[in-house]
Design an enzyme around this catalytic site. Structure first.
Site, mmCIF file in Angstrom:
data_model
loop_
_atom_site.group_PDB
_atom_site.id
_atom_site.type_symbol
_atom_site.label_atom_id
_atom_site.label_comp_id
_atom_site.label_asym_id
_atom_site.label_seq_id
_atom_site.Cartn_x
_atom_site.Cartn_y
_atom_site.Cartn_z
ATOM 1 N N TYR A 174 33.432 13.674 -14.143
ATOM 2 C CA TYR A 174 34.914 14.294 -13.419
ATOM 3 C C TYR A 174 33.286 15.252 -12.887
ATOM 4 O O TYR A 174 33.607 15.732 -11.849
ATOM 5 C CB TYR A 174 36.184 14.968 -13.961
ATOM 6 C CG TYR A 174 36.815 16.226 -12.925
ATOM 7 C CD1 TYR A 174 37.162 15.031 -12.093
ATOM 8 C CD2 TYR A 174 36.059 17.620 -12.868
ATOM 9 C CE1 TYR A 174 37.857 16.703 -10.980
ATOM 10 C CE2 TYR A 174 37.102 18.075 -12.445
ATOM 11 C CZ TYR A 174 38.564 17.658 -11.410
ATOM 12 O OH TYR A 174 38.821 18.566 -9.690
ATOM 13 N N SER B 37 35.979 21.751 -7.391
ATOM 14 C CA SER B 37 36.536 22.140 -8.413
ATOM 15 C C SER B 37 34.689 22.834 -9.295
ATOM 16 O O SER B 37 33.890 22.955 -9.090
ATOM 17 C CB SER B 37 36.545 21.138 -9.623
ATOM 18 O OG SER B 37 37.127 21.899 -10.657
#
Length: 275
Positions: free
Chosen positions: A146, A133
């Site tokens: 995350y 990501s």
């Protein structure tokens, strides 16, 4: 020539499902892996592939997923690691349970499925593509677990590229920005609720400073992943490719100087900063 096979961990939805469709369309035999049997069965059925329900955050589950793929197709040429989850919170807010859950799926699960697949990929001189990501390259608010997990995944991919490149295995990482998936929709719904706008308005707000001025589609991310997983990218190893509409190039400290999307004319301004 044998038909190539791809295993997609996290292939039941979002980017993983789009990769399954894209690679099946290019002639790959597709093995769709994931924890939820319903979605992976649907994707496998629509692509003529094979579904394997397993949890890659468990060593036995990761090994079973790879073994099922080999048993069904007899070979493994490409592995796409697209499993992912999130749990918002700063370091002070996050619980150990939620932190551990995110790392188990996003990082440990990737490690385990890559470990199980590597002997077969060495034999095939194949490729790994991990889906991290933009949050693995940039810090997001209240996203300690995350962001940390995705940063770790990027480095894991580079380590595989270094250690297994001499054996013919390539490993590359794709870092998407905002892509319209169920996970992104949920984030936008949270933003919409906080700002009294709808989901489309939340997407517009989130990408206001992205040069492309829009979120991406899963098919656009799948194109990049399919290329990296294929022999067309035969000399690409250890790369980190952002698929983000240009978000990663933006210098947040200069956004106050933006001209509403109109490029500045040379000579119009003095130098803003000393180098």
């Amino acid at each position: 020539m044998a038909t190539p096979t791809v295993l997609i961990s996290g292939g039941g939805s979002g980017i993983g499902a789009a990769v399954a469709r894209r690679m099946a369309g290019s002639g790959y035999q597709v093995c769709v892996g994931g924890r939820r049997s319903g979605p992976i069965d649907d994707v496998a059925s629509s692509t003529g592939g094979h579904a394997v329900s397993a949890d890659v955050s468990d060593a036995d589950g990761a090994a079973a997923m790879v073994s099922a793929c080999i048993e069904r197709f007899g070979r493994l040429d490409s592995l796409v690691v697209s499993s992912g989850t999130s749990a918002s919170g700063t370091v002070g807010e996050q619980t150990l349970e939620r932190w551990s859950g995110v790392l188990a799926t996003n990082l440990t699960g990737a490690f385990l499925v890559c470990q199980a697949a590597l002997p077969h990929l060495i034999e095939a001189r194949g490729a790994i593509v991990t889906v991290a990501s933009l949050a693995g390259l940039r810090a997001d608010p209240a996203s300690a677990a995350y962001c940390s997990s995705k940063a770790g995944l990027i480095m894991l991919t580079k380590c595989i590229a270094l250690d297994y490149g001499p054996l013919g295995v390539r490993a590359n990482c794709v870092c998407p920005g905002w892509i319209q998936t169920a996970m992104a929709d949920a984030a936008m719904d949270e933003l919409a609720a906080r700002t009294a706008i709808d989901r489309d308005g939340a997407y517009s707000l989130a990408v206001a400073h992205v040069p492309a001025r829009r979120a991406g589609r899963v098919e656009e991310a799948a194109e990049a992943i399919a290329w990296l997983a294929s022999p067309a990218a035969s000399y690409v190893n250890g790369a980190v490719l952002t698929v983000d509409g240009g978000a990663a190039i933006v210098d947040a400290g200069t956004l106050a100087f933006a001209t509403d999307g109109e490029p500045a004319v040379a000579g119009d301004e003095n130098e803003r900063r000393e180098t």
